[in-house]
Scaffold this active site. Structure first.
Site, PDB file in Angstrom:
ATOM      1  N   THR A  97      34.688  41.761  41.190  1.00  0.00           N
ATOM      2  CA  THR A  97      36.110  41.777  40.828  1.00  0.00           C
ATOM      3  C   THR A  97      36.872  41.237  42.029  1.00  0.00           C
ATOM      4  O   THR A  97      37.007  41.907  43.048  1.00  0.00           O
ATOM      5  CB  THR A  97      36.579  43.193  40.476  1.00  0.00           C
ATOM      6  OG1 THR A  97      35.875  43.647  39.319  1.00  0.00           O
ATOM      7  CG2 THR A  97      38.069  43.212  40.180  1.00  0.00           C
ATOM      8  N   LYS A 172      40.062  40.538  33.814  1.00  0.00           N
ATOM      9  CA  LYS A 172      39.757  41.809  34.476  1.00  0.00           C
ATOM     10  C   LYS A 172      41.030  42.456  35.006  1.00  0.00           C
ATOM     11  O   LYS A 172      41.191  43.678  34.967  1.00  0.00           O
ATOM     12  CB  LYS A 172      38.759  41.597  35.616  1.00  0.00           C
ATOM     13  CG  LYS A 172      38.364  42.881  36.354  1.00  0.00           C
ATOM     14  CD  LYS A 172      37.719  43.923  35.439  1.00  0.00           C
ATOM     15  CE  LYS A 172      37.396  45.226  36.173  1.00  0.00           C
ATOM     16  NZ  LYS A 172      36.228  45.109  37.073  1.00  0.00           N
ATOM     17  N   LYS A 240      42.116  48.293  45.593  1.00  0.00           N
ATOM     18  CA  LYS A 240      41.778  46.893  45.876  1.00  0.00           C
ATOM     19  C   LYS A 240      42.074  46.026  44.662  1.00  0.00           C
ATOM     20  O   LYS A 240      42.688  44.964  44.762  1.00  0.00           O
ATOM     21  CB  LYS A 240      40.303  46.792  46.288  1.00  0.00           C
ATOM     22  CG  LYS A 240      39.842  45.382  46.653  1.00  0.00           C
ATOM     23  CD  LYS A 240      39.233  44.622  45.485  1.00  0.00           C
ATOM     24  CE  LYS A 240      37.915  45.183  45.049  1.00  0.00           C
ATOM     25  NZ  LYS A 240      37.273  44.343  43.992  1.00  0.00           N
TER      26      LYS A 240
END
Length: 290
Positions: A97, A172, A240
């Site tokens: 990711t 995502k 993050k």
């Protein structure tokens, strides 16, 4: 069957690579801590290599699953990176990711080497990786996707090409926006139910059969009520991811007020010492006296 290299054997990659081996693919692995690679080989067979370059040599597909943009560049680029070991025609599939920007950057560098590139982040967490039931959202060219998709199905219940390079990472981001909002809503609902003197478990049983139903409600309300968070997707990693989301939103002009607020709430959980807690720990900050 394909010759596959898998780079990054963390809580996700360890099981994803395992599914590839169990499906009969020939799997070569690299992990930055060699002991984890040796443990994987003990369980699944295959071979471990000291550098990404050596692991990638001779592979049709090279899967990468590491922490962030910088980690990705570290294992893909340079003299010992995966690109240096890959032969023309091979495809790198990035399950990290990361940002859409780094996906586009690596796709250009891959093309210069006559390599394919797909950004293919996953959703489903450690449980999905263990069961082989991940959702894989892919960005890249159709020709590369068509070659990679049958192999990705080894650990996925859903694989879909979303558009050109970067589209997987953008999808995502959509996922993480939804997850953060759902968990904050669930945390507030459970907190409200308890403050109102309701049977919170009973309330969840009822509303789970109606319009409020979600995976988070079904799988997390019990542990949230118990205050159990020592599992799952860590708050540090969610922050993050949300940082990537908010940076991209600044670029494309999207307004994400709830996402920005949830990110601040996760910062409070980190300050409580919950950086490694599951993302469902948002409820913990509601129970803290203010």
């Amino acid at each position: 069957m394909a010759d596959v290299a898998f780079i990054g054997l963390g809580v996700m990659g360890f099981h994803m690579a395992g599914h590839l081996a169990c499906e009969g693919h020939s799997v070569r692995v690299f992990n930055r801590s060699p002991a984890k690679a040796e443990l994987w080989c003990d369980e699944f067979g295959g071979d471990a290599f000291p550098t990404p370059r050596e692991a990638a040599q001779g592979a049709d597909l090279v899967m990468v699953c590491v922490g962030n943009d910088d980690d990705l560049r570290a294992v893909v680029l340079g003299a010992d990176g995966a690109f240096a070991g890959m032969s023309p025609g091979a495809i790198l599939v990035d399950h990290t990711t990361a940002s859409a920007g780094v996906a586009r950057e690596l796709a250009v560098l891959a093309a210069e080497r006559e390599l394919g590139f797909l950004d293919a982040p996953v959703s489903g967490g450690q449980a999905g990786a263990e069961s082989g039931m991940l959702s894989v959202m892919v960005g890249g060219e159709q020709v590369f996707y068509d070659r990679a998709a049958p192999v990705l199905e080894s650990y996925a219940k859903m694989v879909r090409l979303m558009g050109p390079v970067g589209s997987g990472q953008l999808t995502k981001m959509v996922n993480q926006i939804c997850v953060g909002g759902l968990l904050q809503g669930l945390a507030e609902a459970l907190h409200f139910a308890q403050c109102a003197g309701l049977d919170a478990h009973g309330a969840m049983a009822v509303i789970s059969k109606g319009a409020a139903q979600s995976w988070q409600l079904e799988h997390r309300h019990q542990t949230m009520l118990e205050g159990a968070f020592d599992f799952g997707f860590a708050v540090d990693w969610m922050r993050k991811d949300l940082s990537i989301v908010l940076t991209e939103a600044e670029r494309n002009g999207a307004q994400l007020p709830v996402t920005a607020l949830v990110d601040q709430f996760y910062a409070e959980v980190q300050a409580m010492g919950g950086g490694r807690w599951d993302t469902s720990s948002l409820i913990a900050r509601l129970k803290t006296p203010r």
